[in-house]
Design a protein around this motif. Structure first.
Motif, PDB file in Angstrom:
ATOM      1  N   ARG A 182       0.837  -1.219   0.000  1.00 17.10           N
ATOM      2  CA  ARG A 182       0.000   0.000   0.000  1.00 17.10           C
ATOM      3  C   ARG A 182       0.860   1.254   0.000  1.00 17.10           C
ATOM      4  N   ASP A 183       1.900   1.181   0.826  1.00 17.24           N
ATOM      5  CA  ASP A 183       2.724   2.343   1.085  1.00 17.24           C
ATOM      6  C   ASP A 183       3.708   2.624  -0.044  1.00 17.24           C
ATOM      7  N   TRP A 184       4.247   1.574  -0.638  1.00 15.37           N
ATOM      8  CA  TRP A 184       5.413   1.684  -1.512  1.00 15.37           C
ATOM      9  C   TRP A 184       5.042   1.518  -2.982  1.00 15.37           C
ATOM     10  N   ALA A 185       3.869   0.914  -3.258  1.00 17.43           N
ATOM     11  CA  ALA A 185       3.403   0.681  -4.630  1.00 17.43           C
ATOM     12  C   ALA A 185       4.469   0.010  -5.507  1.00 17.43           C
ATOM     13  N   PRO A 186       4.832  -1.236  -5.181  1.00 12.74           N
ATOM     14  CA  PRO A 186       5.843  -1.943  -5.982  1.00 12.74           C
ATOM     15  C   PRO A 186       5.331  -2.240  -7.394  1.00 12.74           C
ATOM     16  N   ASP A 187       6.281  -2.475  -8.313  1.00 16.49           N
ATOM     17  CA  ASP A 187       5.916  -2.868  -9.680  1.00 16.49           C
ATOM     18  C   ASP A 187       5.566  -4.348  -9.736  1.00 16.49           C
ATOM     19  N   VAL A 188       6.284  -5.133  -8.938  1.00 14.76           N
ATOM     20  CA  VAL A 188       6.062  -6.584  -8.900  1.00 14.76           C
ATOM     21  C   VAL A 188       6.072  -7.039  -7.439  1.00 14.76           C
ATOM     22  N   VAL A 189       5.156  -7.941  -7.105  1.00  8.30           N
ATOM     23  CA  VAL A 189       5.199  -8.592  -5.798  1.00  8.30           C
ATOM     24  C   VAL A 189       5.509 -10.072  -6.024  1.00  8.30           C
ATOM     25  N   VAL A 190       6.585 -10.534  -5.403  1.00  4.30           N
ATOM     26  CA  VAL A 190       6.918 -11.965  -5.408  1.00  4.30           C
ATOM     27  C   VAL A 190       6.320 -12.522  -4.128  1.00  4.30           C
ATOM     28  N   LEU A 191       5.308 -13.353  -4.280  1.00  2.00           N
ATOM     29  CA  LEU A 191       4.457 -13.697  -3.141  1.00  2.00           C
ATOM     30  C   LEU A 191       4.460 -15.189  -2.867  1.00  2.00           C
ATOM     31  N   ASP A 192       4.928 -15.559  -1.684  1.00  2.00           N
ATOM     32  CA  ASP A 192       4.901 -16.964  -1.275  1.00  2.00           C
ATOM     33  C   ASP A 192       3.461 -17.375  -0.993  1.00  2.00           C
ATOM     34  N   LEU A 193       3.080 -18.515  -1.518  1.00  2.00           N
ATOM     35  CA  LEU A 193       1.717 -18.988  -1.276  1.00  2.00           C
ATOM     36  C   LEU A 193       1.550 -19.462   0.166  1.00  2.00           C
ATOM     37  N   GLY A 194       2.592 -20.113   0.680  1.00  2.00           N
ATOM     38  CA  GLY A 194       2.488 -20.722   2.011  1.00  2.00           C
ATOM     39  C   GLY A 194       3.004 -19.813   3.106  1.00  2.00           C
ATOM     40  N   LEU A 195       2.219 -18.808   3.442  1.00  2.43           N
ATOM     41  CA  LEU A 195       2.578 -17.913   4.542  1.00  2.43           C
ATOM     42  C   LEU A 195       1.752 -18.299   5.762  1.00  2.43           C
ATOM     43  N   PRO A 196       2.346 -18.214   6.950  1.00  2.00           N
ATOM     44  CA  PRO A 196       1.545 -18.497   8.148  1.00  2.00           C
ATOM     45  C   PRO A 196       0.513 -17.388   8.363  1.00  2.00           C
ATOM     46  N   GLY A 197      -0.585 -17.742   8.980  1.00  2.00           N
ATOM     47  CA  GLY A 197      -1.628 -16.731   9.207  1.00  2.00           C
ATOM     48  C   GLY A 197      -2.347 -16.417   7.907  1.00  2.00           C
ATOM     49  N   LEU A 198      -2.216 -15.203   7.451  1.00  2.00           N
ATOM     50  CA  LEU A 198      -2.836 -14.781   6.202  1.00  2.00           C
ATOM     51  C   LEU A 198      -2.013 -15.364   5.051  1.00  2.00           C
ATOM     52  N   ASP A 199      -2.563 -16.350   4.320  1.00  4.46           N
ATOM     53  CA  ASP A 199      -1.739 -17.012   3.300  1.00  4.46           C
ATOM     54  C   ASP A 199      -1.692 -16.195   1.995  1.00  4.46           C
ATOM     55  N   GLY A 200      -0.866 -16.708   1.073  1.00  9.59           N
ATOM     56  CA  GLY A 200      -0.621 -15.972  -0.164  1.00  9.59           C
ATOM     57  C   GLY A 200      -1.879 -15.717  -0.980  1.00  9.59           C
ATOM     58  N   ILE A 201      -2.820 -16.659  -0.914  1.00 14.38           N
ATOM     59  CA  ILE A 201      -4.076 -16.494  -1.657  1.00 14.38           C
ATOM     60  C   ILE A 201      -4.837 -15.286  -1.115  1.00 14.38           C
ATOM     61  N   GLU A 202      -4.929 -15.228   0.222  1.00 16.35           N
ATOM     62  CA  GLU A 202      -5.654 -14.104   0.840  1.00 16.35           C
ATOM     63  C   GLU A 202      -4.928 -12.788   0.575  1.00 16.35           C
ATOM     64  N   VAL A 203      -3.606 -12.850   0.652  1.00 14.96           N
ATOM     65  CA  VAL A 203      -2.822 -11.641   0.409  1.00 14.96           C
ATOM     66  C   VAL A 203      -3.053 -11.151  -1.021  1.00 14.96           C
ATOM     67  N   CYS A 204      -3.023 -12.086  -1.973  1.00 15.72           N
ATOM     68  CA  CYS A 204      -3.194 -11.713  -3.378  1.00 15.72           C
ATOM     69  C   CYS A 204      -4.581 -11.133  -3.607  1.00 15.72           C
ATOM     70  N   ARG A 205      -5.575 -11.757  -3.012  1.00 17.30           N
ATOM     71  CA  ARG A 205      -6.957 -11.278  -3.173  1.00 17.30           C
ATOM     72  C   ARG A 205      -7.089  -9.845  -2.640  1.00 17.30           C
ATOM     73  N   GLU A 206      -6.497  -9.613  -1.468  1.00  8.07           N
ATOM     74  CA  GLU A 206      -6.543  -8.284  -0.859  1.00  8.07           C
ATOM     75  C   GLU A 206      -5.750  -7.266  -1.688  1.00  8.07           C
ATOM     76  N   LEU A 207      -4.580  -7.710  -2.128  1.00  6.44           N
ATOM     77  CA  LEU A 207      -3.710  -6.851  -2.948  1.00  6.44           C
ATOM     78  C   LEU A 207      -4.466  -6.356  -4.181  1.00  6.44           C
ATOM     79  N   ARG A 208      -5.229  -7.246  -4.762  1.00  5.53           N
ATOM     80  CA  ARG A 208      -5.947  -6.913  -5.998  1.00  5.53           C
ATOM     81  C   ARG A 208      -7.042  -5.862  -5.779  1.00  5.53           C
ATOM     82  N   THR A 209      -7.420  -5.630  -4.521  1.00  7.29           N
ATOM     83  CA  THR A 209      -8.445  -4.613  -4.275  1.00  7.29           C
ATOM     84  C   THR A 209      -7.872  -3.192  -4.362  1.00  7.29           C
ATOM     85  N   PHE A 210      -6.533  -3.066  -4.314  1.00  5.74           N
ATOM     86  CA  PHE A 210      -5.977  -1.711  -4.389  1.00  5.74           C
ATOM     87  C   PHE A 210      -4.789  -1.585  -5.330  1.00  5.74           C
ATOM     88  N   SER A 211      -4.336  -2.675  -5.929  1.00  6.60           N
ATOM     89  CA  SER A 211      -3.136  -2.598  -6.772  1.00  6.60           C
ATOM     90  C   SER A 211      -3.283  -3.447  -8.025  1.00  6.60           C
TER      91      SER A 211
END
Ligand code: CA
Length: 238
Positions: A48-77
């Protein structure tokens, strides 16, 4: 799309610190500016803060996993997302792509491969003027009620603007550049992901399914993206 003169900004979201550092050092060496986040929420905050050009995103993250992160990311980026999947599990991959990831690399991977994929994504975001134009780079393409403004990367269906991810747009623009031509999956991959891309060619199908859904195009009787059985796809009525 990095403005001219600024290094590409890449955010690595990976909870395994040694792996994150390895990827960071390779990307850094390739000339990117890199930030690392080790949790999903941190990754989203940096994005949100830095507005990267590319996010390299691990699918297997503890807690909020990569799928959830990607879904959320897509709401603003609309940055490119390269997903790291833990195994060559097709389900993982397909779910990752279904929430808007643009490409994926399966673990274990060579860091060099991640760099190559990131660079391929960054190449895609260059305007056509940088890569040479030909007669197929008409700025606006119209097929029925579908209107693609290629330079502005805007799609309208009638009066409605259709929100596509970058990958979805690139696929649609490729198809629309040669209406009626049958494109094999491989050819679409070479056009959109690059000639060096290696992986499961059915990732094309996942992205095409999203395009069709967003266009309200019925695969059984498509108005825009038709299936060419045994080959791939073409633009035009089925
Ligand atoms: Ca992990």
């Amino acid at each position: 799309m990095p403005p001219h003169g600024r290094p590409a900004q890449v955010l690595v979201v990976e909870d395994e610190a040694p792996l994150a550092e390895l990827v960071r050092s390779y990307l850094d060496h390739a000339g990117c500016t890199v930030r690392v986040a080790t949790t999903g929420p941190d990754g989203l905050a940096v994005a949100r803060d830095w507005a990267p050009d590319v996010v390299v995103l691990d699918l297997g993250l503890p807690g909020l996993d990569g799928i959830e992160v990607c879904r959320e990311l897509r709401t603003f980026s609309d940055c490119y997302v390269l997903m790291l999947t833990a195994r060559s599990d097709e389900v993982d991959t397909l779910i990752g792509l279904s929430v808007g990831a643009d490409d994926y690399v399966t673990k274990p991977f060579r860091p060099r491969e991640v760099v190559a994929r990131v660079q391929a994504l960054l190449r895609r975001s260059r305007p056509a003027a940088d890569t040479g134009t030909d007669e197929n780079d008409a700025e606006v393409r119209t097929i029925g009620e579908l209107r693609l403004d290629v330079a502005a990367r805007i799609v309208h269906l009638g009066d409605r603007e259709v929100e596509l991810t970058k990958t979805e747009f690139d696929l649609l623009a490729a198809l629309a550049s040669r209406p009626g031509l049958a494109w094999s999956r491989r050819r679409l991959i070479e056009q959109v992901w690059g000639v060096d891309w290696v992986g499961d060619e059915h990732l094309v199908d996942v992205h095409i399914a999203h395009v069709r859904r967003k266009l309200g195009d019925d695969p059984a009787s498509p108005r825009y993206v038709a299936t060419v059985r045994g080959v791939g796809y073409r633009m035009g009525r089925g």
